[in-house]
Write a protein that holds these residues in place. Structure first.
Motif, mmCIF file in Angstrom:
data_model
loop_
_atom_site.group_PDB
_atom_site.id
_atom_site.type_symbol
_atom_site.label_atom_id
_atom_site.label_comp_id
_atom_site.label_asym_id
_atom_site.label_seq_id
_atom_site.Cartn_x
_atom_site.Cartn_y
_atom_site.Cartn_z
ATOM 1 N N HIS A 3 38.951 9.207 84.360
ATOM 2 C CA HIS A 3 38.636 9.771 83.048
ATOM 3 C C HIS A 3 38.346 11.270 83.143
ATOM 4 O O HIS A 3 38.940 12.073 82.419
ATOM 5 N N SER A 4 37.482 11.663 84.047
ATOM 6 C CA SER A 4 37.074 13.065 84.119
ATOM 7 C C SER A 4 38.161 13.982 84.695
ATOM 8 O O SER A 4 38.369 15.079 84.206
ATOM 9 N N ASP A 5 38.874 13.529 85.720
ATOM 10 C CA ASP A 5 39.870 14.386 86.371
ATOM 11 C C ASP A 5 41.256 14.338 85.728
ATOM 12 O O ASP A 5 42.006 15.303 85.789
ATOM 13 N N HIS A 6 41.586 13.184 85.132
ATOM 14 C CA HIS A 6 42.959 13.002 84.639
ATOM 15 C C HIS A 6 43.026 12.645 83.149
ATOM 16 O O HIS A 6 44.098 12.339 82.645
ATOM 17 N N GLN A 7 41.897 12.633 82.476
ATOM 18 C CA GLN A 7 41.817 12.331 81.051
ATOM 19 C C GLN A 7 42.381 10.952 80.702
ATOM 20 O O GLN A 7 42.873 10.726 79.602
ATOM 21 N N VAL A 8 42.312 10.017 81.628
ATOM 22 C CA VAL A 8 42.739 8.644 81.361
ATOM 23 C C VAL A 8 41.658 7.986 80.507
ATOM 24 O O VAL A 8 40.480 8.033 80.848
ATOM 25 N N THR A 9 42.082 7.403 79.396
ATOM 26 C CA THR A 9 41.110 6.761 78.496
ATOM 27 C C THR A 9 41.231 5.249 78.488
ATOM 28 O O THR A 9 40.307 4.559 78.068
ATOM 29 N N ARG A 26 33.471 -4.852 85.582
ATOM 30 C CA ARG A 26 32.497 -4.066 86.365
ATOM 31 C C ARG A 26 33.118 -2.760 86.851
ATOM 32 O O ARG A 26 32.468 -1.715 86.862
ATOM 33 N N ALA A 27 34.407 -2.807 87.250
ATOM 34 C CA ALA A 27 35.076 -1.605 87.762
ATOM 35 C C ALA A 27 35.211 -0.544 86.672
ATOM 36 O O ALA A 27 35.124 0.648 86.953
ATOM 37 N N ALA A 28 35.408 -0.963 85.434
ATOM 38 C CA ALA A 28 35.600 -0.011 84.336
ATOM 39 C C ALA A 28 34.284 0.403 83.663
ATOM 40 O O ALA A 28 34.243 1.426 82.971
ATOM 41 N N GLU A 29 33.243 -0.350 83.923
ATOM 42 C CA GLU A 29 31.944 -0.095 83.288
ATOM 43 C C GLU A 29 31.440 1.318 83.596
ATOM 44 O O GLU A 29 31.504 1.789 84.730
ATOM 45 N N ASN A 30 30.985 1.999 82.566
ATOM 46 C CA ASN A 30 30.393 3.344 82.673
ATOM 47 C C ASN A 30 31.351 4.402 83.224
ATOM 48 O O ASN A 30 30.917 5.390 83.803
ATOM 49 N N LEU A 35 39.105 -0.861 79.227
ATOM 50 C CA LEU A 35 39.948 -1.866 79.851
ATOM 51 C C LEU A 35 40.732 -2.591 78.760
ATOM 52 O O LEU A 35 40.144 -3.116 77.811
ATOM 53 N N VAL A 36 42.063 -2.614 78.888
ATOM 54 C CA VAL A 36 42.936 -3.252 77.897
ATOM 55 C C VAL A 36 43.708 -4.368 78.599
ATOM 56 O O VAL A 36 44.332 -4.129 79.637
ATOM 57 N N ARG A 37 43.654 -5.574 78.020
ATOM 58 C CA ARG A 37 44.334 -6.738 78.604
ATOM 59 C C ARG A 37 45.200 -7.414 77.544
ATOM 60 O O ARG A 37 44.798 -8.410 76.953
ATOM 61 N N PRO A 38 46.401 -6.927 77.325
ATOM 62 C CA PRO A 38 47.224 -7.490 76.255
ATOM 63 C C PRO A 38 47.683 -8.931 76.498
ATOM 64 O O PRO A 38 48.070 -9.613 75.552
#
Length: 162
Positions: A3-9, A26-30, A35-38
């Motif tokens: 998120h901070s280095d590559h602006q991935v949202t 847990r990996a995506a938390e904070n 996290l998107v799970r289609p």
């Protein structure tokens, strides 16, 4: 960092079930990454139909040999996968093999039977092409795995018409 280095949202996964006891949550938390799970909780046949309808092409890159025997692994690894191809392959049965894959293999590999890689879809600007179809076996404390060892992997730009 994503998120901070590559602006991935958003992080989009192909997860269908929560096999890892909330690992991805847990990996995506904070992290600032949603996290998107289609595919979450969809029946496997619906997932396979959806992949075909969306023109998402993928190949199997790894199999767990305690769940998918070597002979079947060799037929799956590196091959373009379709619903019909999986139906044909998972109809395989050998009375000498301890596991009846017809009734024990999750078609999407949600229980670690196999892993896959998307090689093309309409959103990609390049197609992933691998040459060679050699496989190797690795024995780990967690089991024996057969995986694809391509001679080369290339990114081929698509025509504007694709």
């Amino acid at each position: 960092e994503l998120h901070s280095d590559h602006q991935v949202t958003r992080l989009v996964t192909g997860d269908i079930l929560d096999i890892g006891e909330g690992f991805m949550d847990r990996a995506a938390e904070n992290t600032g990454v949603q996290l998107v799970r289609p595919l979450w909780n969809l029946p496997r046949t619906q997932v396979l139909d959806l992949l075909a309808a969306l023109r998402i092409e993928y190949v199997v890159t790894l199999t767990h040999l305690e769940k998918i025997p070597q002979a079947l692994s060799n037929k799956l690894l590196g091959k373009p996968i379709t619903r019909d191809y999986l139906l044909e392959q998972f109809g395989w049965y050998d009375a000498e093999y301890a596991t009846d894959v017809r009734n024990s293999v999750d078609w999407a590999g949600e229980y670690g039977e196999m892993h896959s890689m998307v090689v093309d879809c309409p959103m990609f600007s390049c197609r992933v092409v691998h040459t060679g179809s050699q496989t190797a076996v690795q024995v780990t404390p967690y089991g024996s795995y057969c995986y694809l060892v391509p001679d080369a992997i290339n990114m081929l730009p698509k025509d504007a018409s694709e």
